[in-house]
Design a protein around this motif. Structure first.
Motif, PDB file in Angstrom:
ATOM      1  N   TYR A  49      66.028   1.352  46.318  1.00 47.14           N
ATOM      2  CA  TYR A  49      65.643   0.535  45.166  1.00 47.14           C
ATOM      3  C   TYR A  49      66.673  -0.559  44.911  1.00 47.14           C
ATOM      4  O   TYR A  49      66.327  -1.735  44.711  1.00 47.14           O
ATOM      5  CB  TYR A  49      65.489   1.405  43.915  1.00 47.14           C
ATOM      6  N   CYS A  52      66.547  -3.223  47.473  1.00 43.96           N
ATOM      7  CA  CYS A  52      65.356  -4.047  47.269  1.00 43.96           C
ATOM      8  C   CYS A  52      65.585  -5.078  46.161  1.00 43.96           C
ATOM      9  O   CYS A  52      65.196  -6.244  46.291  1.00 43.96           O
ATOM     10  CB  CYS A  52      64.170  -3.145  46.921  1.00 43.96           C
ATOM     11  N   MET A  56      65.301  -8.954  46.893  1.00 45.39           N
ATOM     12  CA  MET A  56      64.149  -9.661  46.339  1.00 45.39           C
ATOM     13  C   MET A  56      64.509 -10.718  45.301  1.00 45.39           C
ATOM     14  O   MET A  56      63.854 -11.764  45.212  1.00 45.39           O
ATOM     15  CB  MET A  56      63.170  -8.671  45.695  1.00 45.39           C
ATOM     16  N   THR A  65      60.648  -9.370  40.437  1.00 46.06           N
ATOM     17  CA  THR A  65      61.219  -8.184  41.086  1.00 46.06           C
ATOM     18  C   THR A  65      61.044  -6.955  40.208  1.00 46.06           C
ATOM     19  O   THR A  65      60.627  -5.886  40.677  1.00 46.06           O
ATOM     20  CB  THR A  65      62.713  -8.403  41.386  1.00 46.06           C
ATOM     21  N   LEU A  69      58.738  -3.589  41.134  1.00 50.35           N
ATOM     22  CA  LEU A  69      59.349  -2.269  41.312  1.00 50.35           C
ATOM     23  C   LEU A  69      58.867  -1.263  40.271  1.00 50.35           C
ATOM     24  O   LEU A  69      58.804  -0.063  40.547  1.00 50.35           O
ATOM     25  CB  LEU A  69      60.870  -2.378  41.294  1.00 50.35           C
ATOM     26  N   TYR A 217      62.520  -5.591  52.610  1.00 47.37           N
ATOM     27  CA  TYR A 217      63.157  -4.470  51.914  1.00 47.37           C
ATOM     28  C   TYR A 217      62.171  -3.740  51.003  1.00 47.37           C
ATOM     29  O   TYR A 217      62.293  -2.526  50.807  1.00 47.37           O
ATOM     30  CB  TYR A 217      64.368  -4.954  51.120  1.00 47.37           C
ATOM     31  N   LEU A 218      61.191  -4.475  50.484  1.00 47.99           N
ATOM     32  CA  LEU A 218      60.151  -3.833  49.691  1.00 47.99           C
ATOM     33  C   LEU A 218      59.339  -2.873  50.555  1.00 47.99           C
ATOM     34  O   LEU A 218      58.998  -1.760  50.127  1.00 47.99           O
ATOM     35  CB  LEU A 218      59.226  -4.885  49.073  1.00 47.99           C
ATOM     36  N   LEU A 221      61.306   0.258  51.149  1.00 45.06           N
ATOM     37  CA  LEU A 221      61.273   1.109  49.962  1.00 45.06           C
ATOM     38  C   LEU A 221      59.926   1.794  49.827  1.00 45.06           C
ATOM     39  O   LEU A 221      59.847   2.992  49.504  1.00 45.06           O
ATOM     40  CB  LEU A 221      61.564   0.273  48.714  1.00 45.06           C
TER      41      LEU A 221
END
Length: 228
Positions: A49, A52, A56, A65, A69, A217-218, A221
């Motif tokens: 997290y 990310c 982001m 962002t 999330l 990166y999202l 995750l």
């Protein structure tokens, strides 16, 4: 499950431990468990997290962002992806604005022909924003001889479109500098105008690359969250 110290995460991501706590307080990351002495116990999921967020935020900004999330924590993947998609569409629209501005430069005229309302329609910028930009010196108008209406020429339309790109950008010192450069533009110095347009194009390209990194990166995750 491996337990990770906040200081180790902070050092890895080159941010402060207070930033980690701030993200937790905003609800962007899941609440960590606490040790018997009250210390936070972070896991690999928390690290993902935090990674990310750091990846982001440069391309999407903290508001987007955070929204993404929070959706991901509720496993609302489709909703999260549509938020991302909308932001990327805006970036593409900014690219098209640059192309539109370059065409206007080829046929630049000094004749003021557009009222505030007409300029608003052409740029999709509210009239109230245009009046504010004029008050702050970003654009200028002339008064019509018959009705005293504010009138804008093609060069002012160009400046409004360039300002619109900065509106969509993530707030930064670079964006502040670009706005100042737009403010100081003179239609008789087309070389400087083209330089500012080039700088904005570079900014859009950079944002596009930053968004790609953020999406990467999202996805990493999402794979972790989806396994739970």
């Amino acid at each position: 499950m491996e337990k990770i110290r906040p200081i180790d995460i902070a050092e890895k991501l080159k941010i402060s431990t207070s930033s980690l706590r701030s993200y937790e307080e905003r609800g962007i990351v899941p609440k960590p468990e606490r040790s018997s002495t009250g210390y936070r116990i972070y896991t690999e999921e928390h690290v993902a997290y935090f990674e990310c967020i750091v990846a982001m935020s440069p391309g999407f900004g903290m508001d987007i962002t955070s929204a993404v999330l929070k959706k991901l924590q509720r496993k609302e993947l489709d909703a999260a992806l549509w938020i991302i998609n909308k932001a990327q569409v805006v970036n593409y629209e900014d690219k098209m604005i640059i192309e539109r501005v370059n065409k206007y430069l080829e046929n630049l005229t000094n004749e003021p022909t557009m009222t505030t309302g007409e300029l608003s329609l052409q740029t999709n910028i509210p009239a109230s924003t245009l009046r504010y930009w004029e008050k702050e010196g970003y654009i200028t108008s002339k008064r019509g001889e018959l009705n005293n209406y504010r009138l804008f020429d093609l060069f002012q339309l160009i400046k409004v479109l360039l300002m619109k790109i900065t509106q969509n950008a993530v707030y930064s010192n670079e964006v502040i500098q670009l706005k100042q450069e737009i403010k100081e533009l003179n239609q008789h110095d087309l070389e400087e105008v083209r330089k500012v347009i080039h700088d904005l194009q570079k900014h859009i390209n950079k944002r596009n690359q930053e968004q790609l990194k953020g999406v990467f990166y999202l996805y990493k995750l999402f794979k972790i969250v989806n396994q739970q």
